[in-house]
Design a protein around this motif. Structure first.
Motif, short mmCIF file in Angstrom:
data_model
loop_
_atom_site.label_atom_id
_atom_site.label_comp_id
_atom_site.label_asym_id
_atom_site.label_seq_id
_atom_site.Cartn_x
_atom_site.Cartn_y
_atom_site.Cartn_z
N GLU A 20 0.83 -1.22 0.00
CA GLU A 20 0.00 0.00 0.00
C GLU A 20 0.86 1.27 0.00
O GLU A 20 0.33 2.38 -0.03
CB GLU A 20 -0.92 -0.01 1.22
N ARG A 21 2.16 1.09 0.09
CA ARG A 21 3.14 2.18 0.08
C ARG A 21 2.97 3.17 1.24
O ARG A 21 3.20 4.36 1.10
CB ARG A 21 3.14 2.89 -1.26
N THR A 22 2.57 2.61 2.39
CA THR A 22 2.52 3.41 3.61
C THR A 22 3.72 3.08 4.50
O THR A 22 3.85 3.63 5.59
CB THR A 22 1.20 3.19 4.37
N GLY A 23 4.57 2.18 4.02
CA GLY A 23 5.79 1.81 4.71
C GLY A 23 6.82 1.38 3.69
O GLY A 23 6.47 1.02 2.56
N ASN A 24 8.08 1.41 4.08
CA ASN A 24 9.18 1.03 3.19
C ASN A 24 9.76 -0.32 3.59
O ASN A 24 9.75 -0.67 4.77
CB ASN A 24 10.29 2.09 3.25
N ILE A 25 10.29 -1.04 2.64
CA ILE A 25 10.93 -2.33 2.91
C ILE A 25 12.08 -2.10 3.89
O ILE A 25 12.92 -1.24 3.69
CB ILE A 25 11.44 -2.95 1.59
N LYS A 26 12.10 -2.90 4.96
CA LYS A 26 13.14 -2.74 5.98
C LYS A 26 13.73 -4.06 6.45
O LYS A 26 14.92 -4.25 6.44
CB LYS A 26 12.56 -1.97 7.18
N TRP A 27 12.89 -4.99 6.90
CA TRP A 27 13.34 -6.24 7.53
C TRP A 27 12.95 -7.42 6.66
O TRP A 27 11.80 -7.55 6.27
CB TRP A 27 12.69 -6.40 8.90
N LEU A 28 13.91 -8.30 6.38
CA LEU A 28 13.64 -9.49 5.58
C LEU A 28 14.24 -10.72 6.24
O LEU A 28 15.37 -10.67 6.73
CB LEU A 28 14.23 -9.35 4.17
N THR A 29 13.47 -11.78 6.26
CA THR A 29 13.97 -13.08 6.71
C THR A 29 13.63 -14.10 5.65
O THR A 29 12.66 -13.93 4.89
CB THR A 29 13.35 -13.51 8.06
N ARG A 30 14.42 -15.16 5.58
CA ARG A 30 14.12 -16.23 4.63
C ARG A 30 13.93 -17.52 5.41
O ARG A 30 14.84 -18.01 6.07
CB ARG A 30 15.22 -16.39 3.60
N GLU A 31 12.70 -18.03 5.33
CA GLU A 31 12.32 -19.26 6.00
C GLU A 31 12.25 -20.39 4.98
O GLU A 31 12.29 -20.14 3.77
CB GLU A 31 10.93 -19.08 6.64
N ALA A 32 12.10 -21.59 5.46
CA ALA A 32 11.87 -22.72 4.56
C ALA A 32 10.54 -22.46 3.84
O ALA A 32 9.54 -22.10 4.48
CB ALA A 32 11.82 -24.02 5.33
N PRO A 33 10.49 -22.61 2.53
CA PRO A 33 9.25 -22.37 1.78
C PRO A 33 8.13 -23.30 2.24
O PRO A 33 8.38 -24.44 2.64
CB PRO A 33 9.65 -22.68 0.33
N ILE A 34 6.88 -22.78 2.18
CA ILE A 34 5.72 -23.58 2.59
C ILE A 34 4.91 -24.09 1.41
O ILE A 34 3.95 -24.82 1.60
CB ILE A 34 4.82 -22.78 3.56
N ALA A 35 5.31 -23.72 0.20
CA ALA A 35 4.63 -24.16 -1.03
C ALA A 35 5.65 -24.07 -2.17
O ALA A 35 6.64 -23.34 -2.06
CB ALA A 35 3.42 -23.27 -1.32
N PRO A 36 5.41 -24.78 -3.26
CA PRO A 36 6.38 -24.76 -4.37
C PRO A 36 6.71 -23.37 -4.90
O PRO A 36 7.85 -23.09 -5.25
CB PRO A 36 5.72 -25.61 -5.44
#
Length: 110
Positions: A20-36
């Motif tokens: 919605e562009r009311t916030g900027n990308i800041k925190w990212l984590t990479r988990e095991a995928p839950i779907a292909p």
């Protein structure tokens, strides 16, 4: 139509504040995928709170290429491994730098 930065990139789970562009990308984590089609990337904004994140409706599935269109710096982190925990720092001059939250060191892509 979304620009293809990464072929067959898959999707990420992203805070609605980013979409919605009311916030900027800041925190990212990479988990095991839950779907292909899941990349495992989870993306939070600089404006998310614990209360906001407690409601699953505040997260949405986004094609990773759409995320890259919003923030091109995301192209470089796509291949980081499961377990990655990073943050994007935008300098006053607009330069973008990635930091590993575990080591507190800058991530270099050279």
């Amino acid at each position: 139509m979304t620009t293809t930065f990464i072929t067959n990139a898959g999707a990420a789970i992203v805070s609605r504040k980013i979409v919605e562009r009311t916030g900027n990308i800041k925190w990212l984590t990479r988990e095991a995928p839950i779907a292909p089609q899941d990349t495992g990337w989870r993306v939070l904004s600089d404006r998310d709170t614990d209360e906001y994140l407690a409601d699953p409706a505040n997260m949405t599935v986004v094609d990773f290429n759409e995320l890259c269109a919003l923030e091109p710096a995301c192209i470089g982190i796509y291949d980081l491994p499961v377990g990655s925990d990073i943050q994007l720092v935008v300098e006053p001059d607009g330069r973008r730098r990635w930091f590993d939250n575990k080591t507190e060191k800058e991530i270099s892509f050279r």
